[in-house]
Design a protein around this motif. Structure first.
Motif, PDB file in Angstrom:
ATOM      1  N   SER A 148      18.870   4.920  -8.483  1.00 53.77           N
ATOM      2  CA  SER A 148      17.913   5.934  -8.056  1.00 53.77           C
ATOM      3  C   SER A 148      16.879   6.251  -9.128  1.00 53.77           C
ATOM      4  O   SER A 148      17.197   6.308 -10.313  1.00 53.77           O
ATOM      5  N   THR A 149      15.654   6.515  -8.682  1.00 52.80           N
ATOM      6  CA  THR A 149      14.695   7.124  -9.596  1.00 52.80           C
ATOM      7  C   THR A 149      15.208   8.525  -9.913  1.00 52.80           C
ATOM      8  O   THR A 149      15.990   9.100  -9.137  1.00 52.80           O
ATOM      9  N   ARG A 150      14.784   9.083 -11.020  1.00 49.70           N
ATOM     10  CA  ARG A 150      15.283  10.400 -11.424  1.00 49.70           C
ATOM     11  C   ARG A 150      14.975  11.473 -10.378  1.00 49.70           C
ATOM     12  O   ARG A 150      15.804  12.338 -10.122  1.00 49.70           O
ATOM     13  N   ASN A 151      13.821  11.413  -9.774  1.00 51.65           N
ATOM     14  CA  ASN A 151      13.424  12.430  -8.795  1.00 51.65           C
ATOM     15  C   ASN A 151      14.198  12.330  -7.482  1.00 51.65           C
ATOM     16  O   ASN A 151      14.292  13.301  -6.739  1.00 51.65           O
ATOM     17  N   ALA A 152      14.778  11.165  -7.179  1.00 51.52           N
ATOM     18  CA  ALA A 152      15.469  10.967  -5.901  1.00 51.52           C
ATOM     19  C   ALA A 152      16.963  11.273  -5.967  1.00 51.52           C
ATOM     20  O   ALA A 152      17.640  11.231  -4.935  1.00 51.52           O
ATOM     21  N   VAL A 153      17.487  11.612  -7.133  1.00 50.81           N
ATOM     22  CA  VAL A 153      18.919  11.904  -7.264  1.00 50.81           C
ATOM     23  C   VAL A 153      19.369  12.989  -6.286  1.00 50.81           C
ATOM     24  O   VAL A 153      20.384  12.824  -5.600  1.00 50.81           O
ATOM     25  N   PRO A 154      18.660  14.129  -6.150  1.00 52.05           N
ATOM     26  CA  PRO A 154      19.105  15.152  -5.187  1.00 52.05           C
ATOM     27  C   PRO A 154      19.141  14.637  -3.741  1.00 52.05           C
ATOM     28  O   PRO A 154      20.035  15.001  -2.972  1.00 52.05           O
ATOM     29  N   PHE A 155      18.203  13.781  -3.381  1.00 48.63           N
ATOM     30  CA  PHE A 155      18.181  13.200  -2.035  1.00 48.63           C
ATOM     31  C   PHE A 155      19.447  12.381  -1.789  1.00 48.63           C
ATOM     32  O   PHE A 155      20.156  12.582  -0.791  1.00 48.63           O
ATOM     33  N   TYR A 156      19.752  11.468  -2.702  1.00 50.46           N
ATOM     34  CA  TYR A 156      20.945  10.635  -2.533  1.00 50.46           C
ATOM     35  C   TYR A 156      22.222  11.464  -2.603  1.00 50.46           C
ATOM     36  O   TYR A 156      23.170  11.216  -1.863  1.00 50.46           O
ATOM     37  N   ALA A 157      22.250  12.447  -3.480  1.00 50.81           N
ATOM     38  CA  ALA A 157      23.438  13.314  -3.580  1.00 50.81           C
ATOM     39  C   ALA A 157      23.669  14.059  -2.269  1.00 50.81           C
ATOM     40  O   ALA A 157      24.808  14.195  -1.820  1.00 50.81           O
ATOM     41  N   ALA A 158      22.600  14.514  -1.623  1.00 51.36           N
ATOM     42  CA  ALA A 158      22.730  15.220  -0.339  1.00 51.36           C
ATOM     43  C   ALA A 158      23.279  14.304   0.751  1.00 51.36           C
ATOM     44  O   ALA A 158      23.883  14.780   1.714  1.00 51.36           O
ATOM     45  N   LEU A 159      23.106  13.005   0.591  1.00 50.37           N
ATOM     46  CA  LEU A 159      23.627  12.037   1.557  1.00 50.37           C
ATOM     47  C   LEU A 159      25.071  11.643   1.263  1.00 50.37           C
ATOM     48  O   LEU A 159      25.683  10.925   2.042  1.00 50.37           O
ATOM     49  N   GLY A 160      25.594  12.067   0.110  1.00 49.55           N
ATOM     50  CA  GLY A 160      26.973  11.756  -0.228  1.00 49.55           C
ATOM     51  C   GLY A 160      27.158  10.788  -1.380  1.00 49.55           C
ATOM     52  O   GLY A 160      28.285  10.409  -1.698  1.00 49.55           O
ATOM     53  N   PHE A 161      26.075  10.375  -2.025  1.00 47.89           N
ATOM     54  CA  PHE A 161      26.189   9.508  -3.193  1.00 47.89           C
ATOM     55  C   PHE A 161      26.636  10.331  -4.389  1.00 47.89           C
ATOM     56  O   PHE A 161      26.210  11.479  -4.558  1.00 47.89           O
TER      57      PHE A 161
ATOM     58  N   ALA B 229       0.830  -1.209   0.000  1.00 49.68           N
ATOM     59  CA  ALA B 229       0.000   0.000   0.000  1.00 49.68           C
ATOM     60  C   ALA B 229       0.867   1.263   0.000  1.00 49.68           C
ATOM     61  O   ALA B 229       0.571   2.236  -0.711  1.00 49.68           O
ATOM     62  N   LEU B 230       1.948   1.255   0.788  1.00 47.91           N
ATOM     63  CA  LEU B 230       2.858   2.406   0.818  1.00 47.91           C
ATOM     64  C   LEU B 230       3.484   2.633  -0.555  1.00 47.91           C
ATOM     65  O   LEU B 230       3.509   3.764  -1.057  1.00 47.91           O
ATOM     66  N   LEU B 231       4.011   1.578  -1.168  1.00 50.02           N
ATOM     67  CA  LEU B 231       4.639   1.709  -2.477  1.00 50.02           C
ATOM     68  C   LEU B 231       3.632   2.174  -3.531  1.00 50.02           C
ATOM     69  O   LEU B 231       3.965   2.986  -4.399  1.00 50.02           O
ATOM     70  N   ALA B 232       2.405   1.684  -3.439  1.00 49.21           N
ATOM     71  CA  ALA B 232       1.356   2.097  -4.385  1.00 49.21           C
ATOM     72  C   ALA B 232       0.994   3.574  -4.208  1.00 49.21           C
ATOM     73  O   ALA B 232       0.602   4.235  -5.172  1.00 49.21           O
ATOM     74  N   ARG B 233       1.117   4.104  -2.998  1.00 51.03           N
ATOM     75  CA  ARG B 233       0.878   5.544  -2.758  1.00 51.03           C
ATOM     76  C   ARG B 233       2.076   6.374  -3.188  1.00 51.03           C
ATOM     77  O   ARG B 233       1.935   7.471  -3.706  1.00 51.03           O
ATOM     78  N   SER B 234       3.258   5.854  -2.920  1.00 48.69           N
ATOM     79  CA  SER B 234       4.475   6.634  -3.067  1.00 48.69           C
ATOM     80  C   SER B 234       4.958   6.779  -4.508  1.00 48.69           C
ATOM     81  O   SER B 234       5.061   7.898  -5.021  1.00 48.69           O
ATOM     82  N   PHE B 235       5.299   5.681  -5.141  1.00 48.70           N
ATOM     83  CA  PHE B 235       5.952   5.759  -6.445  1.00 48.70           C
ATOM     84  C   PHE B 235       5.133   6.519  -7.495  1.00 48.70           C
ATOM     85  O   PHE B 235       5.675   7.414  -8.146  1.00 48.70           O
ATOM     86  N   PRO B 236       3.851   6.202  -7.691  1.00 47.39           N
ATOM     87  CA  PRO B 236       3.121   6.925  -8.745  1.00 47.39           C
ATOM     88  C   PRO B 236       3.103   8.445  -8.521  1.00 47.39           C
ATOM     89  O   PRO B 236       3.245   9.210  -9.476  1.00 47.39           O
ATOM     90  N   LYS B 237       2.955   8.859  -7.299  1.00 47.46           N
ATOM     91  CA  LYS B 237       2.874  10.297  -7.022  1.00 47.46           C
ATOM     92  C   LYS B 237       4.246  10.967  -7.130  1.00 47.46           C
ATOM     93  O   LYS B 237       4.374  12.044  -7.705  1.00 47.46           O
ATOM     94  N   LEU B 238       5.280  10.348  -6.566  1.00 54.71           N
ATOM     95  CA  LEU B 238       6.579  11.007  -6.479  1.00 54.71           C
ATOM     96  C   LEU B 238       7.385  10.965  -7.778  1.00 54.71           C
ATOM     97  O   LEU B 238       8.234  11.823  -7.986  1.00 54.71           O
ATOM     98  N   VAL B 239       7.129  10.003  -8.661  1.00 50.79           N
ATOM     99  CA  VAL B 239       7.926   9.915  -9.891  1.00 50.79           C
ATOM    100  C   VAL B 239       7.195  10.399 -11.143  1.00 50.79           C
ATOM    101  O   VAL B 239       7.807  10.503 -12.198  1.00 50.79           O
ATOM    102  N   ARG B 240       5.932  10.731 -11.040  1.00 50.15           N
ATOM    103  CA  ARG B 240       5.136  11.014 -12.245  1.00 50.15           C
ATOM    104  C   ARG B 240       5.675  12.157 -13.096  1.00 50.15           C
ATOM    105  O   ARG B 240       5.503  12.152 -14.305  1.00 50.15           O
ATOM    106  N   ASP B 241       6.323  13.142 -12.503  1.00 54.64           N
ATOM    107  CA  ASP B 241       6.831  14.267 -13.282  1.00 54.64           C
ATOM    108  C   ASP B 241       8.184  13.983 -13.933  1.00 54.64           C
ATOM    109  O   ASP B 241       8.682  14.806 -14.692  1.00 54.64           O
ATOM    110  N   CYS B 242       8.779  12.833 -13.638  1.00 55.33           N
ATOM    111  CA  CYS B 242      10.124  12.517 -14.140  1.00 55.33           C
ATOM    112  C   CYS B 242      10.143  11.458 -15.229  1.00 55.33           C
ATOM    113  O   CYS B 242      11.214  11.184 -15.784  1.00 55.33           O
ATOM    114  N   TYR B 243       9.010  10.841 -15.490  1.00 53.19           N
ATOM    115  CA  TYR B 243       8.982   9.735 -16.445  1.00 53.19           C
ATOM    116  C   TYR B 243       7.832   9.905 -17.434  1.00 53.19           C
ATOM    117  O   TYR B 243       6.775  10.410 -17.072  1.00 53.19           O
ATOM    118  N   PRO B 244       8.033   9.425 -18.671  1.00 54.24           N
ATOM    119  CA  PRO B 244       6.961   9.521 -19.671  1.00 54.24           C
ATOM    120  C   PRO B 244       5.832   8.534 -19.358  1.00 54.24           C
ATOM    121  O   PRO B 244       6.026   7.563 -18.615  1.00 54.24           O
TER     122      PRO B 244
END
Length: 168
Positions: free
Chosen positions: A123-136, A19-34
């Motif tokens: 990383s998903t495209r939208n999460a790159v800044p998050f991982y970069a801020a952690l040192g990736f 349920a969490l993944l079904a709420r999260s991924f569609p909403k958070l990645v929709r602007d980064c993928y066709p």
């Protein structure tokens, strides 16, 4: 983080994590993928992976007795000092509240304690800044095979654990 707790997942968490993944991924990645990726790949990555839930290195963050974040790591089968970040997601209502950072801090420490020298992430495209801020560090785009004929465009990222732990 007041009111948040972290624990290992089990197979009993399957429905709640789905349920969490079904709420999260569609909403958070929709602007980064066709739309083609949203239709073909997203249903495949928006489901819990049963083997991961019982592996011992996959975790849930809970708030008010509800799972609001998940993520973990596993050891590379060919290079035993490399760990792979696995299926990290945060409830859209909890983004930017420290859930992801709490998970990743725990994962870094656990992986380092287990002898990992490097953590790798697709990383998903939208999460790159998050991982970069952690040192990736960003290595470049990759296509993650999901099923025959279906791939998911991601960004390969890497962190050397010794330098990351020195910052904690």
């Amino acid at each position: 983080m007041s009111g948040f707790s972290l624990r290992r997942t089990t197979s009993l968490d399957m429905a709640e994590i789905d349920a969490l993944l079904a709420r999260s991924f569609p909403k958070l990645v929709r602007d980064c993928y066709p739309p083609s990726v949203m239709v073909t790949a997203l249903p495949l990555i928006s489901r819990a992976q049963p083997w991961l839930l019982d592996c011992g290195t996959y975790y849930a963050v809970e708030h008010d007795n509800r799972i609001v974040g998940v993520g973990g790591w596993t050891v590379d089968l060919q290079t035993p000092d490399i760990g792979h970040i696995r299926h990290v997601a945060t409830d859209p209502a909890q983004v930017r509240q420290g859930v992801g950072r709490m998970l990743m801090t725990h994962i870094r420490r656990e992986a380092a304690s287990a002898g990992m020298r490097i953590l790798e992430c697709w990383s998903t495209r939208n999460a790159v800044p998050f991982y970069a801020a952690l040192g990736f560090l960003e290595l470049g785009p990759i296509d993650v095979p999901l099923q025959p004929g279906i791939t998911f465009p991601a960004i390969e990222m890497r962190m050397v654990l010794a330098s990351a732990l020195a910052r904690d």
